[in-house]
Design an enzyme around this catalytic site. Structure first.
Site, PDB file in Angstrom:
ATOM      1  N   ILE A  38       0.849  -1.202   0.000  1.00  0.00           N
ATOM      2  CA  ILE A  38       0.000   0.000   0.000  1.00  0.00           C
ATOM      3  C   ILE A  38       0.883   1.250   0.000  1.00  0.00           C
ATOM      4  O   ILE A  38       0.628   2.202  -0.731  1.00  0.00           O
ATOM      5  CB  ILE A  38      -0.927   0.016   1.242  1.00  0.00           C
ATOM      6  CG1 ILE A  38      -1.702  -1.305   1.384  1.00  0.00           C
ATOM      7  CG2 ILE A  38      -1.863   1.221   1.193  1.00  0.00           C
ATOM      8  CD1 ILE A  38      -2.600  -1.658   0.272  1.00  0.00           C
ATOM      9  N   GLY A  39       1.925   1.243   0.846  1.00  0.00           N
ATOM     10  CA  GLY A  39       2.837   2.392   0.876  1.00  0.00           C
ATOM     11  C   GLY A  39       2.370   3.510   1.795  1.00  0.00           C
ATOM     12  O   GLY A  39       2.620   4.691   1.520  1.00  0.00           O
ATOM     13  N   CYS A  77       7.249  -0.827   8.623  1.00  0.00           N
ATOM     14  CA  CYS A  77       6.562  -0.953   7.337  1.00  0.00           C
ATOM     15  C   CYS A  77       7.595  -1.259   6.248  1.00  0.00           C
ATOM     16  O   CYS A  77       8.545  -0.499   6.058  1.00  0.00           O
ATOM     17  CB  CYS A  77       5.822   0.332   6.979  1.00  0.00           C
ATOM     18  SG  CYS A  77       5.084   0.246   5.336  1.00  0.00           S
TER      19      CYS A  77
END
Lengths: 243, 285
Positions: free
Chosen positions: B68-69, B131
């Site tokens: 998704i980023g 992340c």
């Protein structure tokens, strides 16, 4: 929920339904029209996410339709374990709905063009907007279904391109297209005279705007198929050379 | 030294940052929010992020990959929804945990300062140090161990909030990372985040992203086990592949204080009710 997304979602309310299949009819090879006993309230163009039990980690998205403006229906092509489960299970299906925005064309002067895997939505929109229904398929369709729903059938790739050329010159203001990404892109690029609407089917996980997985690049930046769509103007997705 | 603060949750069930979005699951009518201890919002960064180019997600039978980023509206977006009262739509139903991230040391510190006036709206802050889908910050912020440690110290100095570090398993032995977090006086850890993976979707597109789903479960369980063995007091939120009540119980048995439900929401959000009922029934026995 709260407006921390790129676009405001407005107030939404999603229900989980447990619905039993009423009938399953083969449309063409590996592709089926399923109707249900129970009803789900939805607007034209909206979709649902169906749980596949242990056959996959995500629910699968399907546009919702109605047969004869009454009976709830979806169409489905078996392409993996999840879709196989949905067609073959005898259990009630766990369905999250209604999802996405409704399809609101600018007027009633349009035509509907779908692949067999999107037939339920095609029948519904055709009846709702009193618009002719075109189906583009690689393989022959069940004759009863062609007759019952007054389908204009086109077979094969060459036939599809000819149909697009004809529709581009026909007396419609808009064409709604729902099928594979390739089919939709060809429609947008080969009907530059028309407003072409496409119902996108990007891989999605939640269906409600939470995961941001179903992003698409549009001429207005990143959008999400599940909350901004699923129906978009084709020229927002693919550049169109107009003459 | 390590904090021994406890996060008082009404139940040990937490919605994971990321899959839960910004509260969208509150719109799903079938979920019983009384069984949920906290809803962790999607990570907010100082500046808005549009996220990565599609395709962003794909799943097989036992795992999925997302890239998704960190799509999010940035601090200004967060401020807007807090000040308009929209956030209260979530917090009147379920306590919220704020998740923060950054592209650099300075951004983590800056957003920590900026959220101070709004902390009464949240029961804790989870910092995303893991992340795998952004080029700066996220997992990469931990690649320079000294700088990361200075960052932990700086954030602790800036805030009295209950602060939790979300750790992955790709930046060293997780119990060693958790020890650093504890030594800097942080209150908790969330273990684990997604792990870098690669999939090819049906259109032949290569998806480089973070792996999640059922397959993550034994890795997350081992991480909880190792962190608890190393740190008897730190608050642990277990995250990774929890799809069934028995897995939630197992995580608690191996030392987690709470369990985080993430990608299981995509299969069927009823998992929350199932696990919740299990805990409520056990508590009442």
């Amino acid at each position: 929920m709260v407006n921390l997304s790129t676009e405001s979602n407005g107030k939404k309310h999603y229900n989980v339904y447990h619905i039993a299949k009423k009938s399953i009819r083969e449309i063409t090879e590996n592709t089926y029209l399923i109707t249900f006993d129970e009803d789900i309230s939805f607007l034209p163009g909206q979709f649902c996410m169906i749980n596949v039990d242990g056959a996959g980690l995500t629910r699968k998205p399907f546009t919702l339709g109605r047969i004869k403006n009454r009976e709830l229906a979806i169409s489905i092509k078996i392409s993996g374990k999840g879709s196989d489960y949905i067609v073959k299970t005898n259990n009630k299906l766990n369905v999250l709905a209604p999802l996405g925005k409704s399809f609101l064309p600018q007027n009633q002067n349009g035509a509907i063009l779908v692949a067999p895997s999107c037939l339920a939505e095609g029948i519904h929109l055709s009846q709702h907007f009193n618009a002719p229904l075109f189906v583009a398929s690689k393989t022959e369709l069940n004759k009863e279904i062609i007759d019952e729903f007054q389908i204009n059938l086109t077979l094969g790739n060459d036939g599809y391109l000819r149909l697009l050329r004809d529709l581009n010159e026909a007396n419609f203001d808009w064409i709604f297209v729902s099928g594979s990404k390739v089919m939709e892109e060809l429609a947008v690029r080969n009907m530059p005279n028309k407003v072409v609407y496409v119902s996108l089917n990007e891989y999605m996980a939640c269906g409600i705007g939470a995961c941001k997985g179903c992003a698409v690049e549009t001429s207005h930046g990143i959008k999400h198929v599940c909350t901004d769509g699923p129906v978009f103007r084709g020229d927002e997705i693919w550049q169109v050379q107009r003459y | 030294m390590a904090s021994s603060k406890i996060l008082n949750l009404r139940t040990p069930i937490v919605i994971a940052s990321g899959p839960g979005g910004f509260g969208e699951y509150l719109n799903v009518s079938s979920i019983d929010w009384s069984v949920v201890g906290a809803y962790t919002l999607k990570t907010i960064t100082l500046n808005p992020k549009v996220g990565n180019k599609p395709p962003r997600i794909y799943a097989f039978d036992s795992f999925m990959i997302n890239r998704i980023g960190l799509e999010n509206p940035g601090f200004e977006g967060l401020k807007r929804v807090i000040e308009s009262g929209e956030l209260d739509e979530i917090t009147t139903k379920v306590p919220a945990i704020l998740s923060l991230g950054g592209d650099s040391f300075e951004e983590y510190v800056e957003i920590t300062k900026l959220v101070k006036p709004y902390l009464q709206k949240f029961i804790a802050i989870e910092y995303n140090f893991s992340c795998p889908n952004v080029h700066h910050g996220g997992l990469s912020i931990m690649s320079d161990r000294d700088e990361w440690r200075r960052l932990l110290k700086e954030i602790r100095r800036e805030t009295d909030a209950f602060i939790i570090a979300k750790l992955g398993i790709e930046s060293g032995f997780i119990e060693q990372m958790a020890k650093i977090v504890a030594l800097e006086g942080w209150d908790g850890v969330t273990v684990i985040n997604t792990i870098r993976g690669l999939m090819v979707n049906t259109e032949g597109q290569v998806i480089l992203g973070g792996l999640s789903g059922l397959a993550l479960y034994p890795l997350a369980l081992r991480a909880v086990y190792e962190v608890r063995r190393a740190l008897p007091d730190i608050f642990i939120i277990a995250s990774g592949g929890i799809y069934k009540p028995y897995q939630a119980k197992e995580m608690l048995n191996f030392g987690a204080n709470a369990v985080s439900i993430g990608s299981a929401l995509f299969q069927n959000e009823d998992v929350i009710n199932e696990i919740g009922r299990e805990f409520v029934n056990n508590t009442n026995k």
